[in-house]
Motif scaffolding. Structure first.
Motif, PDB file in Angstrom:
ATOM      1  N   LEU A 166       0.892  -1.276  -0.055  1.00 45.27           N
ATOM      2  CA  LEU A 166       0.116   0.056   0.010  1.00 45.27           C
ATOM      3  C   LEU A 166       0.918   1.393   0.030  1.00 45.27           C
ATOM      4  CD1 LEU A 166      -2.699   1.365   0.326  1.00 45.27           C
ATOM      5  CD2 LEU A 166      -2.634   1.061   2.759  1.00 45.27           C
ATOM      6  N   LYS A 167       0.705   1.931  -1.034  1.00 44.08           N
ATOM      7  CA  LYS A 167       1.720   3.213  -1.304  1.00 44.08           C
ATOM      8  C   LYS A 167       0.822   4.412  -0.983  1.00 44.08           C
ATOM      9  CE  LYS A 167       5.281   1.394  -4.423  1.00 44.08           C
ATOM     10  NZ  LYS A 167       6.070   1.703  -5.665  1.00 44.08           N
ATOM     11  N   SER A 168       1.265   5.550  -0.381  1.00 43.90           N
ATOM     12  CA  SER A 168       0.712   6.695   0.005  1.00 43.90           C
ATOM     13  C   SER A 168       1.551   7.739  -0.649  1.00 43.90           C
ATOM     14  CB  SER A 168       0.175   6.862   1.248  1.00 43.90           C
ATOM     15  OG  SER A 168      -0.584   7.963   1.668  1.00 43.90           O
ATOM     16  N   ASP A 169       0.951   8.604  -1.433  1.00 42.26           N
ATOM     17  CA  ASP A 169       1.702   9.897  -1.955  1.00 42.26           C
ATOM     18  C   ASP A 169       1.180  11.241  -1.242  1.00 42.26           C
ATOM     19  OD1 ASP A 169       3.832  10.852  -3.705  1.00 42.26           O
ATOM     20  OD2 ASP A 169       2.220  11.605  -5.067  1.00 42.26           O
ATOM     21  N   THR A 170       0.324  10.959  -0.388  1.00 44.28           N
ATOM     22  CA  THR A 170      -0.104  12.274   0.387  1.00 44.28           C
ATOM     23  C   THR A 170       1.007  13.019   1.021  1.00 44.28           C
ATOM     24  OG1 THR A 170      -1.663  13.509   1.683  1.00 44.28           O
ATOM     25  CG2 THR A 170      -0.839  11.117   2.503  1.00 44.28           C
ATOM     26  N   ASN A 171       0.845  14.322   1.261  1.00 46.13           N
ATOM     27  CA  ASN A 171       1.831  15.344   1.984  1.00 46.13           C
ATOM     28  C   ASN A 171       1.452  15.116   3.394  1.00 46.13           C
ATOM     29  OD1 ASN A 171       0.071  17.036   1.645  1.00 46.13           O
ATOM     30  ND2 ASN A 171       1.320  18.437   1.055  1.00 46.13           N
ATOM     31  N   LYS A 172       0.216  14.660   3.910  1.00 49.97           N
ATOM     32  CA  LYS A 172      -0.434  14.503   5.242  1.00 49.97           C
ATOM     33  C   LYS A 172      -0.114  12.992   5.925  1.00 49.97           C
ATOM     34  CE  LYS A 172      -1.712  18.838   4.657  1.00 49.97           C
ATOM     35  NZ  LYS A 172      -1.387  20.031   5.527  1.00 49.97           N
ATOM     36  N   ARG A 173      -0.991  12.769   6.787  1.00 48.67           N
ATOM     37  CA  ARG A 173      -0.912  11.422   7.231  1.00 48.67           C
ATOM     38  C   ARG A 173      -1.975  10.980   6.376  1.00 48.67           C
ATOM     39  NH1 ARG A 173       0.075  14.589  11.902  1.00 48.67           N
ATOM     40  NH2 ARG A 173       2.146  13.831  12.767  1.00 48.67           N
ATOM     41  N   THR A 174      -1.607   9.567   6.072  1.00 51.04           N
ATOM     42  CA  THR A 174      -2.409   8.690   5.108  1.00 51.04           C
ATOM     43  C   THR A 174      -3.929   8.563   5.763  1.00 51.04           C
ATOM     44  OG1 THR A 174      -0.605   7.598   4.246  1.00 51.04           O
ATOM     45  CG2 THR A 174      -2.761   6.456   3.728  1.00 51.04           C
ATOM     46  N   PHE A 175      -4.094   8.053   7.056  1.00 46.48           N
ATOM     47  CA  PHE A 175      -5.272   7.875   7.822  1.00 46.48           C
ATOM     48  C   PHE A 175      -5.432   8.583   8.895  1.00 46.48           C
ATOM     49  CE2 PHE A 175      -4.402   3.915   5.487  1.00 46.48           C
ATOM     50  CZ  PHE A 175      -5.767   3.743   4.843  1.00 46.48           C
ATOM     51  N   ARG A 176      -6.535   9.174   9.200  1.00 51.85           N
ATOM     52  CA  ARG A 176      -6.740   9.693  10.800  1.00 51.85           C
ATOM     53  C   ARG A 176      -7.928   9.209  11.244  1.00 51.85           C
ATOM     54  NH1 ARG A 176      -6.542  16.214  11.262  1.00 51.85           N
ATOM     55  NH2 ARG A 176      -4.588  15.780  11.866  1.00 51.85           N
ATOM     56  N   VAL A 177      -7.733   8.745  12.567  1.00 53.90           N
ATOM     57  CA  VAL A 177      -8.986   8.156  13.234  1.00 53.90           C
ATOM     58  C   VAL A 177      -9.387   9.352  13.939  1.00 53.90           C
ATOM     59  CG1 VAL A 177      -9.551   6.444  15.134  1.00 53.90           C
ATOM     60  CG2 VAL A 177      -7.639   6.093  13.542  1.00 53.90           C
ATOM     61  N   SER A 178     -10.721   9.708  13.775  1.00 50.83           N
ATOM     62  CA  SER A 178     -11.309  10.870  14.396  1.00 50.83           C
ATOM     63  C   SER A 178     -12.589  10.427  15.199  1.00 50.83           C
ATOM     64  CB  SER A 178     -11.768  11.824  13.223  1.00 50.83           C
ATOM     65  OG  SER A 178     -12.719  11.132  12.378  1.00 50.83           O
ATOM     66  N   THR A 179     -13.157   9.266  15.532  1.00 47.71           N
ATOM     67  CA  THR A 179     -14.063   8.886  16.276  1.00 47.71           C
ATOM     68  C   THR A 179     -13.745   8.213  17.685  1.00 47.71           C
ATOM     69  OG1 THR A 179     -15.314   8.712  14.380  1.00 47.71           O
ATOM     70  CG2 THR A 179     -16.276   7.854  16.333  1.00 47.71           C
ATOM     71  N   SER A 180     -14.134   8.568  18.755  1.00 51.60           N
ATOM     72  CA  SER A 180     -13.620   7.709  19.860  1.00 51.60           C
ATOM     73  C   SER A 180     -14.376   6.297  20.126  1.00 51.60           C
ATOM     74  CB  SER A 180     -14.180   8.501  21.140  1.00 51.60           C
ATOM     75  OG  SER A 180     -13.514   9.660  21.140  1.00 51.60           O
ATOM     76  N   GLY A 181     -13.745   5.356  20.635  1.00 52.98           N
ATOM     77  CA  GLY A 181     -14.378   4.281  20.924  1.00 52.98           C
ATOM     78  C   GLY A 181     -14.199   3.081  20.068  1.00 52.98           C
ATOM     79  N   VAL A 182     -13.463   3.525  18.837  1.00 56.65           N
ATOM     80  CA  VAL A 182     -13.162   2.574  17.839  1.00 56.65           C
ATOM     81  C   VAL A 182     -11.978   1.795  17.855  1.00 56.65           C
ATOM     82  CG1 VAL A 182     -14.856   3.830  16.323  1.00 56.65           C
ATOM     83  CG2 VAL A 182     -12.404   4.164  16.247  1.00 56.65           C
ATOM     84  N   THR A 183     -11.963   0.543  17.437  1.00 57.27           N
ATOM     85  CA  THR A 183     -10.799  -0.486  17.191  1.00 57.27           C
ATOM     86  C   THR A 183     -10.336  -0.141  15.746  1.00 57.27           C
ATOM     87  OG1 THR A 183     -11.303  -1.677  18.993  1.00 57.27           O
ATOM     88  CG2 THR A 183      -9.582  -2.404  17.461  1.00 57.27           C
TER      89      THR A 183
END
Length: 217
Positions: A86-103
């Motif tokens: 899995l390659k990522s070319d974004t200049n940010k973070r690829t994934f952001r977890v933004s909801t509490s209580g998840v796995t």
């Protein structure tokens, strides 16, 4: 006859109780999908389906999207690299977890995550409290600029018994190779006890902080 009826009723009650004891609890049902391109990966993560298991069926490259530089995770999800890259070319973070209580789980299964943008900030950013991140196996490499491959913030509040409702980062048997921090805890407004980091095996290399671990605001 009355005594026999009572005995039968008692026996039936005992059998019913045993059945209730040995019935296994039913957990949340998982939905498994196979993805082979960026659009399928993004659409499944943004879908309303919870407890989703996403298995890569091909190598996938996530190109930089100026309008949506991060992929937001707001549910329980497992990403299985399944031996692919899995390659990522974004200049940010690829994934952001933004909801509490998840796995959120990332299963390496012989696969690789590669950050190809030299200005990337990392792979996964936990931006809220009470999240569990499990990373089990895989190779994670590429520049993370002044960020980290995995970054977390706790912000947990003390419970009635004084305990912390912690964010948990559980990383097992991985290889992380980056020019900054491998794992970092955002320390702004954060008691470090609010985040728990567990490591089990693997190899970690980062050049910005000792042993590849750091904290930042």
């Amino acid at each position: 006859m009355k005594i026999k009826t009572n005995r039968f009723a008692v026996a039936a009650a005992i059998l019913l109780a045993l059945c209730l004891v040995f019935v296994a609890p039913v957990g949340a049902e998982e939905t498994t999908v196979y993805v082979s391109n960026p659009e399928e990966l993004k659409s499944n993560i943004s879908s309303s389906t919870d407890n989703l298991v996403i298995i890569l069926d091909n190598d996938i490259t996530l190109s930089y999207d100026e309008n949506n530089p991060r992929i937001i995770i707001n549910k329980n999800v497992t990403i299985n690299l399944n031996g692919h890259t899995l390659k990522s070319d974004t200049n940010k973070r690829t994934f952001r977890v933004s909801t509490s209580g998840v796995t959120v789980k990332v299963i390496g299964n012989g696969g690789t995550v590669e950050l190809t943008n030299p200005s990337s900030y990392g792979f996964i950013d936990i931006d809220t409290a009470y999240v569990t991140l499990i990373v089990d196996g895989g190779i994670y490499k590429g520049n993370t600029d002044d960020g980290a491959m995995f970054k977390t913030v706790g912000l947990g509040n003390p419970g009635d018994d004084g305990s912390k409702n912690a964010t948990l980062v559980d990383i097992r048997n991985v290889v992380i190779d980056t020019n900054a921090a491998a794992i970092s805890v955002r320390t702004q407004n954060l008691n470090l006890r609010d985040s728990v980091i567990k490591l089990n095996g693997g190899h970690y290399r980062g050049t910005s902080t000792a042993a590849g671990f750091g904290g930042s605001s």
